[in-house]
Scaffold this active site. Structure first.
Site, PDB file in Angstrom:
ATOM      1  CB  SER A  41      -0.869  -0.034   1.266  1.00  0.00           C
ATOM      2  OG  SER A  41      -2.016   0.736   1.103  1.00  0.00           O
ATOM      3  N   PRO A  42       0.415   2.327  -0.631  1.00  0.00           N
ATOM      4  CG  PRO A  42      -0.977   3.981  -1.479  1.00  0.00           C
ATOM      5  CD  PRO A  42      -0.833   2.503  -1.352  1.00  0.00           C
ATOM      6  CD  GLN A  88      -1.761   7.330  -3.172  1.00  0.00           C
ATOM      7  OE1 GLN A  88      -0.916   7.741  -2.372  1.00  0.00           O
ATOM      8  NE2 GLN A  88      -2.863   6.705  -2.793  1.00  0.00           N
ATOM      9  CG  HIS A 148      -4.256  10.079  -2.491  1.00  0.00           C
ATOM     10  ND1 HIS A 148      -5.406   9.887  -1.774  1.00  0.00           N
ATOM     11  CD2 HIS A 148      -3.230   9.882  -1.609  1.00  0.00           C
ATOM     12  CE1 HIS A 148      -5.096   9.602  -0.511  1.00  0.00           C
ATOM     13  NE2 HIS A 148      -3.786   9.581  -0.387  1.00  0.00           N
ATOM     14  CG  HIS A 179      -6.528   9.033   3.122  1.00  0.00           C
ATOM     15  ND1 HIS A 179      -5.368   8.348   2.885  1.00  0.00           N
ATOM     16  CD2 HIS A 179      -7.484   8.079   3.309  1.00  0.00           C
ATOM     17  CE1 HIS A 179      -5.597   7.033   2.910  1.00  0.00           C
ATOM     18  NE2 HIS A 179      -6.886   6.855   3.170  1.00  0.00           N
ATOM     19  CE1 TYR A 211      -3.123  14.694   2.841  1.00  0.00           C
ATOM     20  CE2 TYR A 211      -3.615  12.456   2.119  1.00  0.00           C
ATOM     21  CZ  TYR A 211      -2.980  13.320   2.993  1.00  0.00           C
ATOM     22  OH  TYR A 211      -2.211  12.835   4.018  1.00  0.00           O
ATOM     23  NE  ARG A 215      -5.440   3.901  -0.881  1.00  0.00           N
ATOM     24  CZ  ARG A 215      -4.790   3.367   0.164  1.00  0.00           C
ATOM     25  NH1 ARG A 215      -4.422   4.126   1.178  1.00  0.00           N
ATOM     26  NH2 ARG A 215      -4.493   2.093   0.201  1.00  0.00           N
ATOM     27  NE  ARG A 238      -1.360   0.093  10.140  1.00  0.00           N
ATOM     28  CZ  ARG A 238      -2.440   0.091  10.907  1.00  0.00           C
ATOM     29  NH1 ARG A 238      -2.404   0.682  12.074  1.00  0.00           N
ATOM     30  NH2 ARG A 238      -3.542  -0.515  10.508  1.00  0.00           N
TER      31      ARG A 238
HETATM   32  C1  LIG Z   1       3.420   5.447   7.328  1.00  0.00           C
HETATM   33  C2  LIG Z   1       2.186   5.462   6.492  1.00  0.00           C
HETATM   34  C3  LIG Z   1       2.105   6.304   5.408  1.00  0.00           C
HETATM   35  C4  LIG Z   1       0.969   6.303   4.587  1.00  0.00           C
HETATM   36  N1  LIG Z   1       0.952   7.064   3.454  1.00  0.00           N
HETATM   37  C5  LIG Z   1      -0.052   6.932   2.567  1.00  0.00           C
HETATM   38  C6  LIG Z   1      -0.006   7.532   1.288  1.00  0.00           C
HETATM   39  O1  LIG Z   1       0.964   8.142   0.908  1.00  0.00           O
HETATM   40  N2  LIG Z   1      -1.074   7.399   0.466  1.00  0.00           N
HETATM   41  C7  LIG Z   1      -2.178   6.696   0.851  1.00  0.00           C
HETATM   42  O2  LIG Z   1      -3.145   6.600   0.075  1.00  0.00           O
HETATM   43  N3  LIG Z   1      -2.235   6.075   2.032  1.00  0.00           N
HETATM   44  C8  LIG Z   1      -1.195   6.163   2.888  1.00  0.00           C
HETATM   45  N4  LIG Z   1      -1.221   5.459   4.072  1.00  0.00           N
HETATM   46  C9  LIG Z   1      -2.364   4.586   4.353  1.00  0.00           C
HETATM   47  C10 LIG Z   1      -2.022   3.141   3.950  1.00  0.00           C
HETATM   48  O3  LIG Z   1      -1.812   3.055   2.558  1.00  0.00           O
HETATM   49  C11 LIG Z   1      -3.127   2.174   4.364  1.00  0.00           C
HETATM   50  O4  LIG Z   1      -4.312   2.542   3.705  1.00  0.00           O
HETATM   51  C12 LIG Z   1      -3.361   2.183   5.871  1.00  0.00           C
HETATM   52  O5  LIG Z   1      -2.139   2.203   6.582  1.00  0.00           O
HETATM   53  C13 LIG Z   1      -4.162   0.960   6.316  1.00  0.00           C
HETATM   54  O6  LIG Z   1      -3.479  -0.233   5.976  1.00  0.00           O
HETATM   55  P1  LIG Z   1      -2.689  -1.134   7.085  1.00  0.00           P
HETATM   56  O7  LIG Z   1      -3.687  -1.461   8.152  1.00  0.00           O
HETATM   57  O8  LIG Z   1      -2.229  -2.335   6.316  1.00  0.00           O
HETATM   58  O9  LIG Z   1      -1.572  -0.315   7.632  1.00  0.00           O
HETATM   59  C14 LIG Z   1      -0.102   5.484   4.908  1.00  0.00           C
HETATM   60  C15 LIG Z   1      -0.032   4.661   6.020  1.00  0.00           C
HETATM   61  C16 LIG Z   1       1.090   4.615   6.796  1.00  0.00           C
HETATM   62  C17 LIG Z   1       1.166   3.666   7.957  1.00  0.00           C
END
Ligand SMILES: Cc1cc2nc3c(=O)[nH]c(=O)nc-3n(C[C@H](O)[C@H](O)[C@H](O)COP(=O)(O)O)c2cc1C
Ligand SMILES: Cc1cc2nc3c(=O)[nH]c(=O)nc-3n(C[C@H](O)[C@H](O)[C@H](O)COP(=O)(O)OP(=O)(O)OC[C@H]3O[C@@H](n4cnc5c(N)ncnc54)[C@H](O)[C@@H]3O)c2cc1C
Length: 779
Positions: free
Chosen positions: A424-425, A502, A580, A583, A585, A633, A727
Site C-alpha cells: 500500500s502507498p 500514486q 489519490h 483522506h 486531500y 483511492r 504497516r
Molecule cells: C506510514 C504510512 C504512510 C501512509 N501514506 C499513505 C499515502 O501516501 N497514500 C495513501 O493513500 N495512504 C497512505 N497510508 C495509508 C495506507 O496506505 C493504508 O491505507 C493504511 O495504513 C491501512 O493499511 P494497514 O492497516 O495495512 O496499515 C499510509 C499509512 C502509513 C502507515
C-alpha cells in the site's frame, strides 16, 4: 434461597435444574405461561462446545439430549440449478419441543416446581424470592417494565422470515435460493428429528411487500412458499405450528442487548437471562446455546460463592462481566452472518458465480477463514482453489494443487500482476525538493524483492504547493521524473513485481510537519508555510491553516499539473497509476460534503462534487498509456455524520468506472478531525466488497489485513480483487514471502540470492504449526 424463574424456556428450565442439582435445599419454581409440553418452534441447533459444557454440568440431561440429537456435518447449497456441498461443519439439531420436554422432566425429577399456564405479570409477583430470573424470552415483560434500569437496545432488522417445518428430511444443513420477479428468497433448512426438518424462509421487506405477503394469511403464505420451493420440496408440505401468533406469521429479527443485566427491586435480586437479555440471529443458530451457557455460568458462580443470598449482588455483577464478553463475540459473528443474508439478494446472488457464492456464504460470519475451511473439508477447498485459479487464467496441471487465491495472477488492461498483494502507498517524508532518493530506492526496492505483486509508491505531489510536508516527493520536474525512473528500473531489473505511482495534491492538509517532527502529523509547519487550496475555505483542524476555495483558474492549473505528473510517471516506466481521492486531500475535499461547501457547479449534489475529481481523472487517464491500468483511492466513508456514506461510495465508484477507472482502492476516513472510525480486523473490507458487487468495478481492499489467511479469504469470497498491505510491510519488506512460507505455499519463487533462507523459513513454520494443533472455529 428461594428462586423463581419467570419463563420456562431453555434458560429458565436449565438454570432451575442446575441449581437444584448443586444445592437441593434451594426452593426453585419455574413459572411458564404455556401448558406443559406445549411450545411452538421447530428444531434448534447446538454446537459441540455447548454439549461439552452440558456434559460437565449434568451428564444425565446431556445424555438424554444427545440421544435425541440429529448430527450432521455437511452444508449444501442449492443455487441457480447447481448443488454445492462441503463437509466438516459439525452441527447438532434437536427439536425445541423435545429439548424442553427433557429439561422439564429433569426439573421435575430433581424437585424443581414447574407452574404452567401462569402468566407472570411482573417480578414483583414474587416478593419473597431472593432471586428472580427473568428468562421470559425476547419480548421480556420484566425487561420492558424496568427498561430504565436494564437500558435495552433493540434493533429491528429489515428482512422478513417465517419459521416453518416440513416432513421432507434433509441430510445436510441446506440453503435454498430462489429468485422471483421481485427478488431473492432464501431458506435455511435442517433436519432435527426422525420425521421433521426446520424450514426458515427469509427475504427482504421490499420483496415480501411486492408479493403481497403482508396481506397474506398464514395458510396463504405457506402455499406461496410451497410453490416457491416446490422443486426442492418434491411434494412435501410446509407446516406451521405458530398459528396462535397474532399478526403476520412473517417476523422481523430483533437484536437485543442490555447495558445492565440485574438489579434489586426492593425485595429480590432480579436478573435477565437468555433471549430476554441478548439475541443472536438464526443465521448462525446460537440463541439456545447462549441461553444454556448463561444458565451454566450463573449456576456455576453461585455454587462457587457458596449458594448464600448475601453473595447475590457480587455474583450477578460477575455473571454479566463474564457472559457479556462471550455474548458480544457471538452477537458480532451473528450480525455479520445476518447482514450477509440481508444483502445477498442485492449484492451476491446475481453477481457471484456459484462456487464463489458458496464460499462467500460459508465465510459470511467472517469467523471462518480460508484455512479454517481447509480444516473442515480439504477436498472441497482444494476443488474450489482449482476453480478459482482457472478463473484467474492459470493452467493447473492434473493432479497438482492449485495455488491459494492470494497467489493467483490478476490482469488489468495490459498488465498481469503475479499475485494479489499490493504494498500500500506509504508516505516516507524523505524526499528533498520533491526528489526521491536512496531511501526510496531502498524502501520500494526491498519491498519489490519481498514478493508482492504490485508495489505502490507513496502519494507523490503534482506541484511544490501540492505537498503535505516539505519531505513529500513530487513529479513536477524532470529531475524528479528521472529519480523515479531509477527506482522503477531497479524494480523491473531485479524483481517480477510491478510498480505503481500514486499522484495527489494535499489540498487543505498541506504545509504540515512530518509525523515525527514538531507537533506531529497534520500540524502546520512552524515556518516556511505555503498557501493552501481546497474545494472550500474549510480548515482540516479547527484552528488549522485555512485554505482558499479554488477558482476555475486554480482548477485548470492543478488539473494540468496532474496531467504533467501523469506524463512523467508514464515516462519513468511506472506500470500502474493511482489517483489519490481519499483522506481529505484536495480531490477528496471536493468529494466530501464536510469539506465541499461550494455553491457552484462543483458543490452541492454528489454529481456536482464529483465533477472536478472526474475532470482530473479524465485528463490524467487520457495522458496515461491505454494499456496501463489506473485506479482511484477513495475514502468510502468519512466516519462523521453528514459526511460521505457507503451509499455515496458506491455512486462515486460508479462514476469513476464510467470515466474509465480500472479499480477502486477502498480506504476510509481522515477527511475530518471529528471522525469516529470503527477499527478492527479487515475493517474496511465491507466497503471494497459492496463497491465491487454494486458498482461492478474491481476493488482493492486495505486496512488491518495482516495475514495470508485474511488475503485468501477476501480474494476467494470475491470481496476484493487485490489486497493492499501497509504497516505489516514496514515491519517486514518480505511480508509476502514470509506469509507464503507460513501457509506452506512452497512454489513461491524467491530472489535467487535469498533462496537459502526459503526452506529454513518454511521448515520453521511447519514445526511451529505441528506443535500447535489447529482449531476449528464454531460456525
Ligand atoms: C506510514 C504510512 C504512510 C501512509 N501514506 C499513505 C499515502 O501516501 N497514500 C495513501 O493513500 N495512504 C497512505 N497510508 C495509508 C495506507 O496506505 C493504508 O491505507 C493504511 O495504513 C491501512 O493499511 P494497514 O492497516 O495495512 O496499515 C499510509 C499509512 C502509513 C502507515
Ligand atoms: C426462526 C428462529 C430460529 C431459531 N433457530 C435457532 C437455532 O437453530 N438454534 C438456537 O440455538 N436458537 C434458535 N433460535 C432462538 C431460540 O429459539 C432462542 O434463542 C432460545 O429459545 C432462547 O431461550 P430462552 O429460554 O431465553 O427464551 P425462550 O425459549 O423464548 O423461552 C421463554 C419462555 O418464557 C415464557 N414466558 C414469556 N413471558 C412469560 C410470562 N410473563 N410468564 C410466564 N412465562 C412467560 C414463554 O412462553 C417461553 O416459554 C431461533 C429463533 C427463531 C425465531
Amino acid at each position: 434461597m428461594k428462586i423463581v424463574c419467570i419463563g420456562g424456556g431453555p434458560a429458565g428450565l436449565y438454570f432451575g435444574l442446575l441449581m437444584k442439582l448443586r444445592h437441593p435445599a434451594h426452593q426453585i419454581t419455574v413459572v411458564e405461561r404455556n401448558k406443559p409440553y406445549d411450545t411452538f418452534g421447530w428444531g434448534v441447533v447446538f454446537s459441540d462446545a455447548t454439549m461439552d459444557n452440558m456434559r460437565r454440568c449434568d451428564p444425565v440431561t446431556a445424555a438424554e439430549v444427545e440421544q435425541a440429537f440429529n448430527h450432521w456435518d455437511d452444508i449444501e447449497l442449492h443455487f441457480k440449478g447447481e448443488v454445492f456441498r462441503s463437509g466438516g461443519h459439525g452441527f447438532v439439531g434437536i427439536g425445541r419441543k423435545r429439548l424442553l420436554n427433557i429439561l422439564q422432566a429433569r426439573c421435575e425429577a430433581l424437585g424443581v416446581e414447574l407452574v404452567f399456564e401462569c402468566d407472570a405479570t411482573s417480578d414483583a409477583d414474587y416478593p419473597d424470592a431472593d432471586l428472580v430470573i427473568a428468562s421470559d424470552g425476547i419480548n421480556s415483560r420484566v425487561r420492558t417494565a424496568h427498561a430504565d434500569v436494564f437500558r435495552p437496545d433493540i434493533v429491528t432488522r429489515p428482512n422478513r422470515y417465517i419459521w416453518l417445518g416440513t416432513p421432507r428430511l434433509y441430510d445436510a444443513f441446506t440453503f435454498l435460493f430462489e429468485k422471483t420477479e421481485h427478488g431473492w428468497f432464501q431458506a435455511h433448512v435442517y433436519k432435527f428429528d426422525a420425521n421433521t426438518s426446520t424450514f426458515i424462509i427469509e427475504c427482504p421487506e421490499h420483496v415480501w411487500l411486492a408479493h403481497g405477503l403482508d396481506r397474506a394469511t398464514t395458510d396463504e403464505s405457506i402455499a406461496f412458499c410451497e410453490q416457491l420451493f416446490a422443486a426442492n420440496l418434491q411434494g412435501a408440505p410446509l407446516l406451521s405450528n405458530a398459528r396462535h401468533l397474532r399478526g403476520s406469521a412473517w417476523l422481523n429479527f430483533q437484536r437485543v442487548t442490555c447495558v445492565q443485566w440485574s438489579f434489586f427491586n426492593g425485595h429480590s435480586q432480579v436478573v435477565l437471562m437468555g433471549d430476554a437479555v441478548h439475541t443472536a440471529h438464526f443465521a448462525i443458530g446460537s440463541g439456545t446455546k447462549l441461553a444454556i451457557e448463561d444458565a451454566i455460568e450463573l449456576a456455576g458462580l453461585l455454587h462457587a460463592a457458596g449458594h448464600g443470598a448475601g453473595s447475590l449482588p457480587a455474583v450477578l455483577q460477575q455473571y454479566q462481566a463474564v457472559r457479556n464478553v462471550d455474548v458480544l463475540r457471538l452477537q458480532n459473528a451473528a450480525w455479520n452472518a445476518m447482514a450477509w443474508f440481508e444483502v445477498c439478494g442485492e449484492r451476491y446472488c446475481d453477481q457471484l458465480p456459484g462456487p464463489q457464492f458458496m464460499y462467500s456464504m460459508l465465510t459470511r460470519s467472517q469467523r471462518i477463514s480460508h484455512e479454517n475451511l481447509r480444516l473442515r473439508d480439504a477436498a472441497w477447498l482444494g476443488g474450489f482453489e482449482l476453480w478459482f485459479a482457472q478463473q484467474a487464467g492459470l493452467n493447473v496441471p492434473d493432479g497438482r494443487p492449485a495455488p491459494p487465491p492470494m497467489f493467483t495472477p490478476y490482469t488489468a488492461r495490459g498488465l498481469t500482476l503475479k499475485n494479489r498483494v499490493v504494498v500500500s502507498p506509504m508516505a516516507q517524508y524523505k524526499a528533498v525538493d520533491g526528489i526521491p532518493g536512496d531511501w526510496h530506492l531502498m524502501h520500494l526496492g526491498a519491498r519489490a524483492l519481498g514478493g508482492a505483486g504490485l508495489v505502490m509508491a507513496e502519494m507523490t505531489c503534482t506541484s511544490a504547493d501540492a505537498r503535505i510536508t516539505p519531505g513529500c516527493p513530487g513529479l513536477w520536474t524532470d529531475e524528479q521524473g528521472a529519480a523515479w525512473a531509477r527506482i522503477v528500473d531497479f524494480v523491473h531489473a531485479h524483481s517480477d513485481a510491478a510498480i505503481g505511482m500514486q499522484i495527489g495534491h494535499a489540498g487543505p492538509k498541506g504545509s504540515t510537519t512530518a509525523p515525527w517532527d514538531g507537533a506531529g502529523a497534520d500540524q502546520p509547519l512552524a515556518t516556511g508555510n505555503w498557501p493552501l487550496l481546497s474545494a472550500s475555505a474549510v480548515p482540516y483542524l479547527p484552528d488549522g491553516q485555512v485554505p482558499q476555495a479554488m477558482t476555475r483558474a486554480d482548477m485548470d492549473r492543478v488539473r494540468d499539473d496532474f496531467v504533467a505528473a501523469t506524463r512523467r510517471a508514464a515516462a519513468a516506466g511506472f506500470d500502474w497509476l493511482e489517483l489519490h481521492c481519499a483522506h481529505g486531500y484536495l480531490l477528496s475535499a471536493f468529494l466530501s460534503p464536510l469539506t465541499n461547501r461550494r455553491g457552484d457547479a462543483y458543490g452541492g449534489s454528489l454529481d456536482n462534487r464529483l465533477r472536478y475529481p472526474l475532470e482530473v481523472f479524465a485528463a490524467a487517464r487520457a495522458a496515461w498509456p491505454a494499456d496501463r491500468p489506473m485506479s482511484v483511492r477513495i475514502s468510502a466513508v468519512d466516519w462523521v455524520d453528514g459526511g460521505t456514506t457507503p451509499d455515496d461510495a458506491v455512486a462515486i465508484a460508479r462514476a469513476f468506472k464510467a470515466a474509465g477507472a480500472d479499480m477502486v482502492d477502498c480506504s476510509s476516513g481522515q477527511v475530518s478531525a471529528d471522525q469516529k472510525p470503527s477499527y478492527g480486523r479487515m475493517y474496511q473490507v465491507p466497503f471494497a466488497d459492496r463497491i465491487r458487487q454494486e458498482a461492478g468495478i474491481a476493488t482493492i481492499a486495505v486496512g488491518a489485513i495482516s495475514e495470508a489467511d485474511h488475503v485468501n479469504s477476501i480474494i476467494a469470497a470475491g470481496r476484493a480483487d487485490l489486497c493492499a498491505i501497509a504497516r505489516p510491510h514496514l515491519a517486514n519488506p518480505a511480508w509476502t514471502l514470509t506469509e507464503a512460507a507460513r501457509i506452506g505455499y512452497t512454489p513461491q519463487p524467491w530472489p535467487a540470492p535469498y533462496r537459502s533462507a526459503k526452506s529454513q523459513l518454511e521448515a520453521g513454520f511447519a514445526r511451529a504449526a505441528a506443535a500447535l494443533a489447529p482449531v476449528k472455529v464454531e460456525s
